[in-house]
Design an enzyme around this catalytic site. Structure first.
Site, short mmCIF file in Angstrom:
data_model
loop_
_atom_site.label_atom_id
_atom_site.label_comp_id
_atom_site.label_asym_id
_atom_site.label_seq_id
_atom_site.Cartn_x
_atom_site.Cartn_y
_atom_site.Cartn_z
N HIS A 164 17.78 16.70 23.39
CA HIS A 164 18.42 18.00 23.70
C HIS A 164 18.58 18.22 25.19
O HIS A 164 18.59 19.37 25.65
CB HIS A 164 17.62 19.17 23.09
CG HIS A 164 17.24 18.98 21.65
ND1 HIS A 164 18.01 19.42 20.60
CD2 HIS A 164 16.17 18.35 21.09
CE1 HIS A 164 17.43 19.09 19.45
NE2 HIS A 164 16.31 18.44 19.72
N SER A 285 35.87 14.37 48.64
CA SER A 285 36.68 15.56 48.38
C SER A 285 37.61 15.78 49.55
O SER A 285 37.24 15.52 50.70
CB SER A 285 35.76 16.77 48.20
OG SER A 285 36.46 17.96 48.50
N LYS A 291 30.99 15.81 50.05
CA LYS A 291 30.99 15.44 48.63
C LYS A 291 31.05 13.95 48.38
O LYS A 291 31.70 13.18 49.09
CB LYS A 291 32.21 16.09 47.95
CG LYS A 291 32.08 17.56 47.80
CD LYS A 291 31.24 17.93 46.60
CE LYS A 291 32.11 17.94 45.36
NZ LYS A 291 31.30 18.26 44.19
N GLU A 298 33.59 9.70 35.36
CA GLU A 298 34.38 10.77 34.73
C GLU A 298 35.65 10.22 34.10
O GLU A 298 36.05 10.64 33.01
CB GLU A 298 34.74 11.83 35.78
CG GLU A 298 33.53 12.64 36.23
CD GLU A 298 33.85 13.51 37.44
OE1 GLU A 298 33.49 14.67 37.41
OE2 GLU A 298 34.46 13.01 38.40
#
Ligand code: ARG
Length: 474
Positions: A164, A285, A291, A298
């Site tokens: 979980h 970024s 970043k 992804e």
């Protein structure tokens, strides 16, 4: 209609008076995507030419010139000298034009005997997929190898094991990495098993009923590396099970890549900081200079949508089609090609990301016991001392509540506090409150003990070697 009269060459012009409408031509054309089948179509043509020769339909000299022209056509296609034009309906039409240009229509026109685009296309797609399945397996093996290398370095590294997405019990980080390897190993086994069913040749089925010419589908099948010729010509030109099943295998690989991708996204986050991605496999970024983003993971996660979608697209196309060939079947190729292309893009990037990521061992080990992750070990110790598990579970539950209200770890409690919480909690229970001990104790088959992780690695290396050998064709 010939190649030389300036009109587009079609394989079916004979009974038509006018040419097709532009709208039909635009709808019907597939050469812009089926052109990649060239090497497979030509291999099937060479095998067919040999069968025509054995049947006495081509003499020795004709066979030699035919094979020479097919070889030259392959060379010209590779060199980019021969290209499909806007007039070529599909790869078969384009290649027949190339053959007629080389041999003239007298000899060039003989190759089509006993053959239809229906058995040709089913054959080409099988050859293409069997070939590319091997490339995909090679790329999967590279990803497995990257995961196994990291796992070998981190068999002893304790990490918070989760259910979980909550801390559950400490695990070896190597154990967690190998869990992903097992998923990809099953994917490869599935492809190897798929290949047995895909290894059936449709060539010789003609349009749907076979041929009245004395051809030899069994010999053609063997020449093309198939293990059998299709036993039913109608089924052979109509079925695309092999494509749908391949797309399932590809979708399942996508699902596995997306689960690994999701974990890597989490691991690289500021909250986890379990890994540091190498610069080569992360992105920045355009506005936030600090970043470092996990785009590879992804995209692996995101591209799973199209892998699953391609399976749905083909199943939907196939549903309800009457026997045998229907033009709907032309829609089989783009989903298949897209899934192959997608996997061949994603797999090397994921292998590189995993191979080059730096694991933050200190952080993993420090957080492994967080969240009272050793509570089960304590309860199981009491069980070994004869306490019913129900009572042990309750005693440790009270201990956790006590620790939470005084903001303490289980190991920090005094003898007094322990015995006040529950009579079973004698001072020596602290002995099991250590992470390496907790890992080592899970030493049964399949458990997370570092010794078992090393056993897993040994067994996996052997099966991954066998998978690599399959992909290399041995
Ligand atoms: N381009 C077609 C396909 O991809 C080849 C077969 C065409 N056959 C036909 N009877 N029109 O399926």
């Amino acid at each position: 209609m010939t190649v030389s009269d300036g009109k587009p060459m079609r394989l079916w012009g004979g009974r038509f008076e006018g040419g097709p409408a532009d709208a039909l031509t635009r709808l019907s054309v597939s050469v812009h995507f089926d052109w990649r089948l060239v090497p497979y179509d030509l291999a099937a043509s060479r095998a067919h030419a040999r069968v025509l020769h054995r049947a006495g339909l081509l003499d020795d000299d004709e066979l030699e010139r035919m094979i020479g022209a097919l070889d030259d056509l392959e060379r010209a296609c590779k060199a980019g000298e021969f290209r499909p034009t806007v007039e070529d309906e599909d790869v078969h039409t384009a290649l027949e034009r190339g053959l007629l240009e080389r041999l003239g229509s007298q000899l060039g026109g003989k190759l089509r005997a006993g053959r239809s685009r229906n058995d040709q296309i089913a054959t080409d797609l099988r050859l293409y997929l069997r070939d590319h399945a091997r490339t995909i397996v090679s790329r999967l093996v590279e990803l497995e190898t990257a995961l196994m290398t990291q796992a070998a370095a981190h068999a002893e590294t304790a990490a918070p094991g989760m259910t979980h997405l909550q801390h559950a019990q400490p695990v070896s980080f190597g154990h967690q990495l190998l869990a992903h390897v097992h998923a990809f190993a099953r994917d490869i086994d599935r492809i190897i098993d798929w290949d047995k069913r895909a290894a059936v040749s449709p060539l010789g089925s003609g349009a749907l009923a076979g041929s009245s010419l004395p051809l030899d589908p069994v010999a053609v099948a063997a020449e093309l590396g198939f293990s059998a010729a299709a036993p039913n010509s109608m089924d052979a030109v109509a079925e695309r099970d092999f494509a749908a099943e391949f797309l399932f295998d590809a979708a399942m690989i996508g699902v596995h890549l997306s689960r690994l991708g999701e974990e890597i996204v989490l691991w690289a986050s500021q909250e986890f900081r379990w890994i540091e991605m190498s610069d080569a496999y992360s992105t920045g970024s355009s506005i936030m200079p600090q970043k470092k983003n996990p785009d590879v993971a992804e995209l692996a996660r995101g591209k799973t949508g199209r892998l699953v979608g391609n399976l749905m697209a083909l199943l939907t196309t196939l549903k309800g089609l009457p026997l045998t060939y229907n033009r709907d079947l032309q829609e089989d190729k783009e989903p298949v090609f897209d899934s192959v292309d997608t996997l061949l893009l994603v797999l090397p990037a994921m292998a590189g990301l995993v191979d080059t990521m730096r694991v933050n061992t200190a952080r993993l080990e420090a957080s492994a016991p967080d969240g009272f992750a050793l509570a089960t070990d304590l309860a199981e110790l009491l069980v070994r001392r004869g306490v019913p598990f129900r009572d042990a579970h309750e005693a440790v539950g009270h201990l956790v509540v006590y620790c939470q209200s005084f903001d303490k770890d289980m190991g920090e409690l005094t003898d007094d506090e322990l015995s006040k919480i529950n009579e079973y909690l004698t001072p020596d229970v602290r002995d099991v409150l250590n992470v390496p001990g907790a890992l080592a104790a899970r030493k049964a088959h399949g458990g997370t003990a570092p010794d078992r992780v090393r056993d897993q690695l040994t067994a996996l290396r052997e099966s991954v070697d066998a998978q690599a050998a399959w992909a290399a064709g041995s």
